[in-house]
Write a protein that holds these residues in place. Structure first.
Motif, PDB file in Angstrom:
ATOM      1  N   TYR A  93       0.248   5.138   1.373  1.00 13.82           N
ATOM      2  CA  TYR A  93      -0.596   6.299   1.985  1.00 13.82           C
ATOM      3  C   TYR A  93       0.113   7.645   2.153  1.00 13.82           C
ATOM      4  O   TYR A  93       1.258   7.497   2.160  1.00 13.82           O
ATOM      5  CB  TYR A  93      -0.701   5.781   3.433  1.00 13.82           C
ATOM      6  N   PHE A 113       0.904  -1.154  -0.122  1.00  8.18           N
ATOM      7  CA  PHE A 113      -0.141  -0.108  -0.023  1.00  8.18           C
ATOM      8  C   PHE A 113       0.724   1.275  -0.164  1.00  8.18           C
ATOM      9  O   PHE A 113       2.107   1.192   0.329  1.00  8.18           O
ATOM     10  CB  PHE A 113      -0.877   0.261   1.322  1.00  8.18           C
ATOM     11  N   GLN A 171       0.187  11.187   4.158  1.00  6.77           N
ATOM     12  CA  GLN A 171      -0.066  11.851   5.348  1.00  6.77           C
ATOM     13  C   GLN A 171       0.141  13.554   5.361  1.00  6.77           C
ATOM     14  O   GLN A 171       1.323  13.812   5.541  1.00  6.77           O
ATOM     15  CB  GLN A 171       0.584  11.385   6.660  1.00  6.77           C
ATOM     16  N   SER A 215      -2.406  17.703   8.339  1.00  2.00           N
ATOM     17  CA  SER A 215      -3.190  17.415   9.277  1.00  2.00           C
ATOM     18  C   SER A 215      -3.311  16.050  10.187  1.00  2.00           C
ATOM     19  O   SER A 215      -3.900  16.091  11.276  1.00  2.00           O
ATOM     20  CB  SER A 215      -4.804  17.405   8.440  1.00  2.00           C
ATOM     21  N   GLY A 216      -2.455  15.281   9.698  1.00  2.00           N
ATOM     22  CA  GLY A 216      -2.030  14.142  10.300  1.00  2.00           C
ATOM     23  C   GLY A 216      -2.858  12.790   9.897  1.00  2.00           C
ATOM     24  O   GLY A 216      -2.404  11.705  10.274  1.00  2.00           O
ATOM     25  N   GLU A 217      -4.014  13.026   9.380  1.00  2.00           N
ATOM     26  CA  GLU A 217      -4.829  11.624   9.038  1.00  2.00           C
ATOM     27  C   GLU A 217      -4.152  11.205   7.766  1.00  2.00           C
ATOM     28  O   GLU A 217      -3.728  11.560   6.576  1.00  2.00           O
ATOM     29  CB  GLU A 217      -6.020  12.135   8.408  1.00  2.00           C
ATOM     30  N   LEU A 218      -4.053   9.723   7.926  1.00  2.00           N
ATOM     31  CA  LEU A 218      -3.401   9.004   6.628  1.00  2.00           C
ATOM     32  C   LEU A 218      -4.343   8.758   5.686  1.00  2.00           C
ATOM     33  O   LEU A 218      -5.452   8.390   5.857  1.00  2.00           O
ATOM     34  CB  LEU A 218      -2.809   7.735   7.136  1.00  2.00           C
ATOM     35  N   PHE A 253      -5.364   6.553   2.118  1.00  2.00           N
ATOM     36  CA  PHE A 253      -5.187   5.637   1.295  1.00  2.00           C
ATOM     37  C   PHE A 253      -5.096   5.837  -0.143  1.00  2.00           C
ATOM     38  O   PHE A 253      -5.953   6.806  -0.696  1.00  2.00           O
ATOM     39  CB  PHE A 253      -6.270   4.649   1.541  1.00  2.00           C
ATOM     40  N   PHE A 260       3.833   7.112   2.970  1.00  2.00           N
ATOM     41  CA  PHE A 260       4.257   5.972   3.661  1.00  2.00           C
ATOM     42  C   PHE A 260       3.895   4.748   2.734  1.00  2.00           C
ATOM     43  O   PHE A 260       2.871   4.679   1.999  1.00  2.00           O
ATOM     44  CB  PHE A 260       3.409   5.739   4.913  1.00  2.00           C
ATOM     45  N   PHE A 305       4.941  -0.464   8.448  1.00  2.00           N
ATOM     46  CA  PHE A 305       4.904   0.868   7.297  1.00  2.00           C
ATOM     47  C   PHE A 305       6.533   1.283   7.224  1.00  2.00           C
ATOM     48  O   PHE A 305       7.446   1.019   8.262  1.00  2.00           O
ATOM     49  CB  PHE A 305       4.455   2.094   8.398  1.00  2.00           C
TER      50      PHE A 305
END
Lengths: 118, 114
Positions: free
Chosen positions: A37, A35, A39, A42-45, A47, A91, A108
């Motif tokens: 990702y 995968f 980030q 704002s911090g939210e991963l 997809f 990531f 990760f």
């Protein structure tokens, strides 16, 4: 144990340049999933893409493309015509399935900080 | 469809205290996982829950625990907080527990231990 390595700690490009993020992985599993990702600050991963181990066909989705090579255990991710909004930490992750527990986990990489300058 | 929600978003605690973080998965998702993110260790897997059962656990001390409720909502608890527990705690949900399913992450809970 599984391991994911992202050798590039930071990359800085100018808007509209193409940029490739490298990812190398280690696993003993014959079936696995990879995968990418993103980030943002704002911090939210978020997809981005998923790839399974038995399909090495490379694909393009909009400005994103990926190059999966099982022979070299690499899963590189390319952003074409980068934009300022692409600035984030990216990531690479490897999904592991445990038969013993019937559970899964993501391993990760260290992440690559991409900065796209106007 | 609403995304993964986590509460609280920010938390400041003192060493020795305990803390409970909450996560609500995407509607219909039955698997919930927790991750800890720190500048030094990066993103590390804590545990995964499915059908109210812990299916997988990372390499963390017993002070870290969690649970999942019948509606798939999950909580994680950290007891006897240490300074090193300061981190961003991310919750992720997926449809099923199989490794092929992508995980969708919440915004995280930023925990600061003083």
């Amino acid at each position: 144990a599984q391991k994911v390595t992202q050798a590039q700690t930071e990359i800085s490009v100018v808007e509209k340049e193409d940029v490739t993020l490298d990812c190398v992985y280690e696993t003993r599993d014959t079936t696995y999933y990879l995968f990418w990702y993103k980030q943002p600050p704002s911090g939210e991963l978020v997809f981005l893409i998923r790839r399974n181990s038995f399909d090495e066909q490379n694909e393009i989705s909009g400005r994103y493309s990926w190059n999966f090579q099982k022979s070299t255990s690499s899963f590189n991710f390319t952003i074409t015509a980068s934009q300022v909004v692409d600035s984030a930490v990216y990531f690479c992750a490897l999904s592991e399935w445990s038969r013993a527990t019937s559970g899964s986990r993501l391993t990760f990489g260290e992440g690559t900080q991409l900065t796209v300058n106007p | 469809k609403a995304g993964v929600t986590q509460t609280p978003r920010y938390l400041i605690k003192t060493r020795g205290q305990q803390v409970t973080l909450s996560c609500s998965p995407i509607s219909g998702h039955r698997s919930v996982s927790w991750y800890q993110q720190t500048p030094g260790q990066g993103l590390q897997f804590l545990f995964e829950y499915f059908s109210e059962t812990q299916r997988n656990k990372g390499n963390f001390p017993g002070r870290f625990s969690g649970r999942q409720f019948s509606n798939s909502r999950s909580e994680m608890n950290v007891s006897t907080l240490e300074l090193g527990d300061s981190a961003l705690y991310l919750c992720a949900s997926s449809l099923e527990v199989l490794s092929s399913y992508e995980q969708y992450f919440g915004p995280g809970t930023r925990l600061t231990v003083t």
